[in-house]
Design an enzyme around this catalytic site. Structure first.
Site, PDB file in Angstrom:
ATOM      1  N   HIS A  15       1.971   4.268  -3.014  1.00 11.74           N
ATOM      2  CA  HIS A  15       1.941   5.725  -2.873  1.00 11.74           C
ATOM      3  C   HIS A  15       3.267   6.334  -3.345  1.00 11.74           C
ATOM      4  O   HIS A  15       3.296   7.286  -4.131  1.00 11.74           O
ATOM      5  CB  HIS A  15       1.730   6.126  -1.408  1.00 11.74           C
ATOM      6  CG  HIS A  15       0.338   5.960  -0.906  1.00 11.74           C
ATOM      7  ND1 HIS A  15      -0.774   6.346  -1.623  1.00 11.74           N
ATOM      8  CD2 HIS A  15      -0.125   5.452   0.276  1.00 11.74           C
ATOM      9  CE1 HIS A  15      -1.858   6.086  -0.918  1.00 11.74           C
ATOM     10  NE2 HIS A  15      -1.484   5.546   0.237  1.00 11.74           N
ATOM     11  N   HIS A  44       0.838  -1.208   0.000  1.00 19.06           N
ATOM     12  CA  HIS A  44       0.000   0.000   0.000  1.00 19.06           C
ATOM     13  C   HIS A  44       0.870   1.253   0.000  1.00 19.06           C
ATOM     14  O   HIS A  44       0.713   2.144  -0.858  1.00 19.06           O
ATOM     15  CB  HIS A  44      -0.902  -0.016   1.235  1.00 19.06           C
ATOM     16  CG  HIS A  44      -1.780   1.178   1.381  1.00 19.06           C
ATOM     17  ND1 HIS A  44      -3.121   1.164   1.062  1.00 19.06           N
ATOM     18  CD2 HIS A  44      -1.513   2.441   1.823  1.00 19.06           C
ATOM     19  CE1 HIS A  44      -3.638   2.360   1.296  1.00 19.06           C
ATOM     20  NE2 HIS A  44      -2.685   3.153   1.758  1.00 19.06           N
ATOM     21  N   GLU A  45       1.803   1.325   0.940  1.00 21.88           N
ATOM     22  CA  GLU A  45       2.648   2.518   1.042  1.00 21.88           C
ATOM     23  C   GLU A  45       3.651   2.604  -0.103  1.00 21.88           C
ATOM     24  O   GLU A  45       3.945   3.706  -0.591  1.00 21.88           O
ATOM     25  CB  GLU A  45       3.381   2.522   2.391  1.00 21.88           C
ATOM     26  CG  GLU A  45       2.472   2.679   3.585  1.00 21.88           C
ATOM     27  CD  GLU A  45       1.612   3.940   3.510  1.00 21.88           C
ATOM     28  OE1 GLU A  45       2.118   4.989   3.041  1.00 21.88           O
ATOM     29  OE2 GLU A  45       0.438   3.878   3.910  1.00 21.88           O
TER      30      GLU A  45
END
Length: 226
Positions: free
Chosen positions: A34, A30-31
């Site tokens: 980003h 997820h990170e």
């Protein structure tokens, strides 16, 4: 001492460990998503901070990880983003924010496809059942993480998407008060305001994604039984 250890109930610890691995996978990707999207849009901040990595330690927020283990929704340490590097700051921020939840939806799709593909081969052994549990939990937590992060409260991703739709003046004002959103978010988490709706929404999505498992299982079975 050996007799004491043999009579202990290890199931709770095993269940925690079976959740840790999926949680770390979901949080890390997820990170990383980003950071990668921000980097592709011209912002090197995450790269310079060492966040473009698959090392989960770089992305862990202890409280967020604990919530993932206990309540099955949570958060990670936010990737640093400097919107001044984007050609279109508001749009760049929105796209960067959406990258996290989108990546989790894709992870869930892959996890449930894999679950269906290997189900028949693994379900009859103890080790196989553990692997299946890890795969299933990865899909579940990934969907929970996506939904939680779409809540439009700073610093969650949903707020950045929502803010991008506002006029520039209002957008600037809201950014200045973004840090107070963390306090509101913490209160919501502690009080469990969103726990029921989030769990219901996640369970619904899991049921839909299990169709991918059924389809993949049928595909694999058809190929094996030819």
């Amino acid at each position: 001492m050996t007799n004491v250890l043999n009579h202990l109930d290890w199931s709770f610890l095993v269940n925690i460990l079976l959740t840790v691995i999926p949680a770390l996978v979901c949080i890390t990707l997820h990170e990383l998503s980003h950071g990668l999207v921000a980097y592709k849009l011209g912002d090197p901040t995450a790269k310079n901070a060492g966040r473009l990595t698959l090392n989960p330690i770089k992305h862990i927020d202890i409280m967020g990880l604990l919530m993932m283990l206990i309540a099955r929704f949570g958060w990670a340490k936010p990737v640093p983003v400097d919107m001044r590097y984007f050609k279109n700051p508001k749009r760049g921020m929105a796209v960067t924010a959406l990258a996290g939840p989108v990546s989790n939806v894709l992870i869930a799709a892959v996890a449930f496809a894999l679950y269906g593909g290997v189900f028949d081969a693994l379900r009859k052994s103890g080790v196989g059942q553990v692997i299946l549990e890890i795969i299933y939990t990865t899909g579940y937590l990934s969907l929970a993480l996506a939904l939680f992060n779409l809540i439009p409260i700073p610093p969650l991703d949903g707020s950045k998407v929502l803010f991008s739709l506002l006029p520039d003046r209002a957008y600037g004002k809201l950014l200045r008060y973004e840090r107070y959103g963390s306090i509101l978010l913490l209160l919501i988490v502690v009080l469990g305001v969103t726990r029921g709706p989030l769990q219901q929404a996640t369970s619904y999505l899991v049921q839909q994604f299990l169709h991918i498992s059924v389809w993949m299982n049928s595909l694999i079975s058809g190929l094996v039984n030819r």
